[in-house]
Write a protein that holds these residues in place. Structure first.
Motif, PDB file in Angstrom:
ATOM      1  N   VAL A 281       0.972  -1.387   0.195  1.00 42.46           N
ATOM      2  CA  VAL A 281       0.164   0.118   0.062  1.00 42.46           C
ATOM      3  C   VAL A 281       1.166   1.504   0.163  1.00 42.46           C
ATOM      4  O   VAL A 281       0.424   2.239   0.298  1.00 42.46           O
ATOM      5  CB  VAL A 281      -0.938   0.485   1.484  1.00 42.46           C
ATOM      6  N   TRP A 282       2.240   1.667   0.153  1.00 42.62           N
ATOM      7  CA  TRP A 282       2.956   2.408   0.446  1.00 42.62           C
ATOM      8  C   TRP A 282       3.496   2.272  -0.868  1.00 42.62           C
ATOM      9  O   TRP A 282       4.194   1.515  -1.875  1.00 42.62           O
ATOM     10  CB  TRP A 282       4.095   1.696   1.607  1.00 42.62           C
ATOM     11  N   PRO A 283       3.443   3.546  -1.580  1.00 48.32           N
ATOM     12  CA  PRO A 283       3.963   3.860  -3.117  1.00 48.32           C
ATOM     13  C   PRO A 283       5.119   3.575  -3.372  1.00 48.32           C
ATOM     14  O   PRO A 283       5.590   3.523  -4.109  1.00 48.32           O
ATOM     15  CB  PRO A 283       3.072   5.448  -3.690  1.00 48.32           C
ATOM     16  N   TRP A 284       5.679   4.291  -2.707  1.00 52.38           N
ATOM     17  CA  TRP A 284       8.004   4.135  -2.293  1.00 52.38           C
ATOM     18  C   TRP A 284       8.457   2.961  -2.084  1.00 52.38           C
ATOM     19  O   TRP A 284       8.152   2.332  -1.481  1.00 52.38           O
ATOM     20  CB  TRP A 284       9.003   5.427  -1.627  1.00 52.38           C
ATOM     21  N   HIS A 285       9.009   2.846  -2.776  1.00 49.42           N
ATOM     22  CA  HIS A 285       9.951   1.411  -2.471  1.00 49.42           C
ATOM     23  C   HIS A 285      11.145   1.752  -1.056  1.00 49.42           C
ATOM     24  O   HIS A 285      11.152   2.160  -0.653  1.00 49.42           O
ATOM     25  CB  HIS A 285      10.874   0.834  -3.837  1.00 49.42           C
ATOM     26  N   ILE A 286      10.967   0.330  -0.272  1.00 51.34           N
ATOM     27  CA  ILE A 286      11.191   0.162   0.985  1.00 51.34           C
ATOM     28  C   ILE A 286      12.477  -0.253   0.476  1.00 51.34           C
ATOM     29  O   ILE A 286      12.007  -1.802   0.390  1.00 51.34           O
ATOM     30  CB  ILE A 286      10.416  -0.263   2.435  1.00 51.34           C
ATOM     31  N   PRO A 287      14.283  -0.143   0.875  1.00 47.90           N
ATOM     32  CA  PRO A 287      14.779  -0.901   1.198  1.00 47.90           C
ATOM     33  C   PRO A 287      14.809  -2.920   1.813  1.00 47.90           C
ATOM     34  O   PRO A 287      15.118  -3.119   1.390  1.00 47.90           O
ATOM     35  CB  PRO A 287      16.216  -0.326   1.526  1.00 47.90           C
ATOM     36  N   ALA A 288      13.609  -2.850   2.669  1.00 45.18           N
ATOM     37  CA  ALA A 288      14.287  -3.744   3.708  1.00 45.18           C
ATOM     38  C   ALA A 288      12.981  -4.827   3.210  1.00 45.18           C
ATOM     39  O   ALA A 288      12.258  -5.110   4.062  1.00 45.18           O
ATOM     40  CB  ALA A 288      13.878  -3.113   5.111  1.00 45.18           C
ATOM     41  N   GLU A 289      13.629  -5.783   2.181  1.00 50.57           N
ATOM     42  CA  GLU A 289      12.879  -6.192   2.139  1.00 50.57           C
ATOM     43  C   GLU A 289      13.160  -8.506   2.121  1.00 50.57           C
ATOM     44  O   GLU A 289      13.774  -9.029   2.410  1.00 50.57           O
ATOM     45  CB  GLU A 289      13.169  -6.761  -0.003  1.00 50.57           C
ATOM     46  N   TYR A 290      11.792  -8.643   2.159  1.00 49.70           N
ATOM     47  CA  TYR A 290      12.183 -10.066   3.107  1.00 49.70           C
ATOM     48  C   TYR A 290      12.720 -10.602   2.173  1.00 49.70           C
ATOM     49  O   TYR A 290      14.087 -11.768   2.743  1.00 49.70           O
ATOM     50  CB  TYR A 290      10.333 -11.068   2.985  1.00 49.70           C
ATOM     51  N   GLY A 291      12.988 -11.086   0.760  1.00 50.05           N
ATOM     52  CA  GLY A 291      13.807 -11.878   0.035  1.00 50.05           C
ATOM     53  C   GLY A 291      14.577 -11.746   0.457  1.00 50.05           C
ATOM     54  O   GLY A 291      15.700 -13.106   0.438  1.00 50.05           O
ATOM     55  N   ALA A 292      15.466  -9.930   0.425  1.00 47.51           N
ATOM     56  CA  ALA A 292      17.138 -10.196   0.575  1.00 47.51           C
ATOM     57  C   ALA A 292      17.338 -11.003   1.388  1.00 47.51           C
ATOM     58  O   ALA A 292      18.386 -11.515   1.796  1.00 47.51           O
ATOM     59  CB  ALA A 292      16.498  -8.740   0.711  1.00 47.51           C
ATOM     60  N   ILE A 293      17.050 -10.415   2.737  1.00 45.04           N
ATOM     61  CA  ILE A 293      17.155 -11.412   4.177  1.00 45.04           C
ATOM     62  C   ILE A 293      16.977 -11.979   3.892  1.00 45.04           C
ATOM     63  O   ILE A 293      17.453 -12.860   4.973  1.00 45.04           O
ATOM     64  CB  ILE A 293      15.783 -10.780   5.132  1.00 45.04           C
ATOM     65  N   TYR A 294      15.866 -13.167   3.424  1.00 47.10           N
ATOM     66  CA  TYR A 294      15.746 -14.258   3.489  1.00 47.10           C
ATOM     67  C   TYR A 294      16.890 -14.989   2.827  1.00 47.10           C
ATOM     68  O   TYR A 294      17.656 -15.831   3.239  1.00 47.10           O
ATOM     69  CB  TYR A 294      14.315 -14.526   2.717  1.00 47.10           C
ATOM     70  N   THR A 295      17.581 -14.581   1.801  1.00 49.40           N
ATOM     71  CA  THR A 295      18.717 -15.118   0.952  1.00 49.40           C
ATOM     72  C   THR A 295      19.758 -15.010   2.088  1.00 49.40           C
ATOM     73  O   THR A 295      20.849 -15.499   1.726  1.00 49.40           O
ATOM     74  CB  THR A 295      19.127 -14.055  -0.496  1.00 49.40           C
ATOM     75  N   CYS A 296      20.352 -13.880   2.514  1.00 48.76           N
ATOM     76  CA  CYS A 296      21.097 -13.767   3.436  1.00 48.76           C
ATOM     77  C   CYS A 296      20.857 -14.641   4.607  1.00 48.76           C
ATOM     78  O   CYS A 296      22.296 -15.034   4.841  1.00 48.76           O
ATOM     79  CB  CYS A 296      21.621 -12.417   3.926  1.00 48.76           C
ATOM     80  N   ALA A 297      19.867 -14.599   5.221  1.00 53.41           N
ATOM     81  CA  ALA A 297      20.044 -16.250   5.556  1.00 53.41           C
ATOM     82  C   ALA A 297      20.011 -17.028   5.889  1.00 53.41           C
ATOM     83  O   ALA A 297      21.051 -18.158   6.118  1.00 53.41           O
ATOM     84  CB  ALA A 297      18.976 -16.016   6.576  1.00 53.41           C
ATOM     85  N   CYS A 298      20.320 -17.500   4.097  1.00 58.95           N
ATOM     86  CA  CYS A 298      20.180 -19.033   3.526  1.00 58.95           C
ATOM     87  C   CYS A 298      21.238 -19.343   2.705  1.00 58.95           C
ATOM     88  O   CYS A 298      21.047 -20.574   2.442  1.00 58.95           O
ATOM     89  CB  CYS A 298      18.454 -19.285   2.967  1.00 58.95           C
ATOM     90  N   ALA A 299      22.078 -18.355   2.339  1.00 55.45           N
ATOM     91  CA  ALA A 299      22.906 -18.771   1.357  1.00 55.45           C
ATOM     92  C   ALA A 299      24.193 -19.431   1.777  1.00 55.45           C
ATOM     93  O   ALA A 299      24.641 -19.128   2.514  1.00 55.45           O
ATOM     94  CB  ALA A 299      22.737 -16.965   0.961  1.00 55.45           C
ATOM     95  N   SER A 300      24.797 -19.903   0.599  1.00 56.36           N
ATOM     96  CA  SER A 300      25.983 -20.533   0.798  1.00 56.36           C
ATOM     97  C   SER A 300      26.984 -19.894  -0.245  1.00 56.36           C
ATOM     98  O   SER A 300      26.147 -19.705  -1.194  1.00 56.36           O
ATOM     99  CB  SER A 300      26.012 -22.234   0.857  1.00 56.36           C
ATOM    100  N   ALA A 301      28.274 -19.811  -0.065  1.00 57.96           N
ATOM    101  CA  ALA A 301      28.968 -20.372  -1.710  1.00 57.96           C
ATOM    102  C   ALA A 301      29.333 -20.747  -2.363  1.00 57.96           C
ATOM    103  O   ALA A 301      28.184 -21.539  -1.672  1.00 57.96           O
ATOM    104  CB  ALA A 301      30.026 -20.319  -0.582  1.00 57.96           C
ATOM    105  N   VAL A 302      29.635 -20.159  -3.646  1.00 55.72           N
ATOM    106  CA  VAL A 302      29.405 -21.818  -4.442  1.00 55.72           C
ATOM    107  C   VAL A 302      30.316 -22.152  -4.393  1.00 55.72           C
ATOM    108  O   VAL A 302      31.802 -21.688  -3.839  1.00 55.72           O
ATOM    109  CB  VAL A 302      29.316 -20.811  -5.755  1.00 55.72           C
TER     110      VAL A 302
END
Length: 351
Positions: A281-302
């Motif tokens: 509902v907020w018209p401007w982009h909010i940088p704190a996105e769930y997907g980005a946080i989730y990726t940082c929590a779950c990602a592993s090195a190649v």
């Protein structure tokens, strides 16, 4: 060789077209009709020095079987790079409707047309959560609990099924890509800009594999002629960076202090879910996105031994410096925000 490409006006797609043309091939691209087609193609490819005569344009959408059939007819190879890439909750409907369906349509059409090689662009995110294990070509599909990553896992499953059925399908796994000349300022380049504009004072712990879009584009041009492998899976060249290292590289190339606080990624997930709900509902982009946080929590090195088809990553400082330099010259960063990079006069190379 005639190569049909989806997603050619996107970040990776445009750079891949440039690499494919440099390799001496002709290209046919599929472009959505939601805006003037020729203008979109020019905006994406002209900055990369692509000769317009080497590119044929077909108007259409990856979910339209008739248009996709026209795209792949007579092609020697297909690069399927199209997807809706966004962690923005306002885009979830388009992500869910397009990514898996488009993959089914494109790979099915290529198979029916007898195309000799189809490259499906997946994502390292399709293999998450990896639970600390290094990612390689033997990594199983993940079951990510996030809309965009889940859509990439679903699309990857379709590509694996076609390959298991005997279709000549290769799958690539790009890292989170940054670099110059981004037609629509995608997720990672926007994150670099937001960090330099002071809009991201709080970062999650963890990290992500990061790659240069030019190196991953070179991977896709190379895969058009590289011998097939047992798995048919290849990783985009890159480096794993913790969020602390990500900011450290930005400080190094700009000479700025860039103060930031890091909080445990998993503890920040509820905040990401809350901002996702607010973003609807907020018209401007909010940088704190769930997907980005989730990726940082779950990602592993190649893994260091993962198959990159012999393409090696350039130094990460070069990637970040070229990205910041391009953002500055494109008017997306002020002189102060670009720091030392804004005072340089070196040209940004498409390679």
């Amino acid at each position: 060789m005639l190569v049909s490409v989806t997603g050619a006006t996107g970040f990776l797609g445009a750079h891949a077209v440039a690499a494919i043309v440099r390799a001496g091939h002709r290209v046919r691209v599929l472009v959505r009709e939601s805006a003037p087609v020729d203008a979109r193609v020019a905006a994406a490819l002209d900055p990369l020095g692509v000769d317009p005569s080497a590119v044929c344009v077909v108007a259409g959408d990856v979910t339209d079987p008739a248009r996709v059939a026209g795209l792949v007819r007579g092609a020697d190879a297909v690069l399927h790079a199209a997807s809706v890439y966004s962690f923005d909750s306002r885009d979830h409907r388009a992500v869910a409707a397009t990514n898996a369906r488009g993959t089914e349509v494109v790979l099915g059409a290529a198979r029916a047309a007898g195309v000799g090689r189809t490259i499906h662009v997946s994502s390292v995110g399709a293999l998450l959560p990896a639970r600390g294990r290094p990612l390689d070509e033997d990594s199983p599909l993940g079951a990510p609990r996030e809309t965009y990553l889940a859509s990439k896992a679903a699309a990857d499953a379709i590509a694996r099924r076609h390959r298991a059925d005997g279709a000549p399908v290769l799958i690539s796994y790009p890292s989170a890509l940054i670099g110059p000349h981004d037609p629509r300022l995608g997720d990672q380049n926007a994150r670099v800009r937001n960090a330099l504009r002071g809009l991201m004072p709080i970062w999650p712990t963890g990290g992500i594999p990061v790659g240069d879009v030019r190196d991953t584009a070179e991977l896709h041009a190379t895969l058009l002629s590289t011998p097939d492998t047992a798995t048919g899976r290849h990783f985009g060249p890159g480096h794993y960076l913790s969020t602390r290292e990500f900011m450290a590289v930005l400080r190094e190339v700009t000479g700025r202090r860039l103060p930031a606080v890091r909080l445990p990624a998993r503890a920040m997930l509820p905040l990401g879910a809350l901002t996702g709900a607010l973003q609807r509902v907020w018209p401007w982009h909010i940088p704190a996105e769930y997907g980005a946080i989730y990726t940082c929590a779950c990602a592993s090195a190649v893994s260091d031994t993962a198959d990159t088809a012999g393409v090696h990553p350039r130094p990460v400082t070069e990637t970040f410096r070229d990205t910041v330099r391009w953002l500055h010259r494109d008017g997306r960063l002020t002189d102060r925000q670009a720091g030392a990079v804004g005072r340089e006069r070196t040209e940004v190379s498409p390679r």
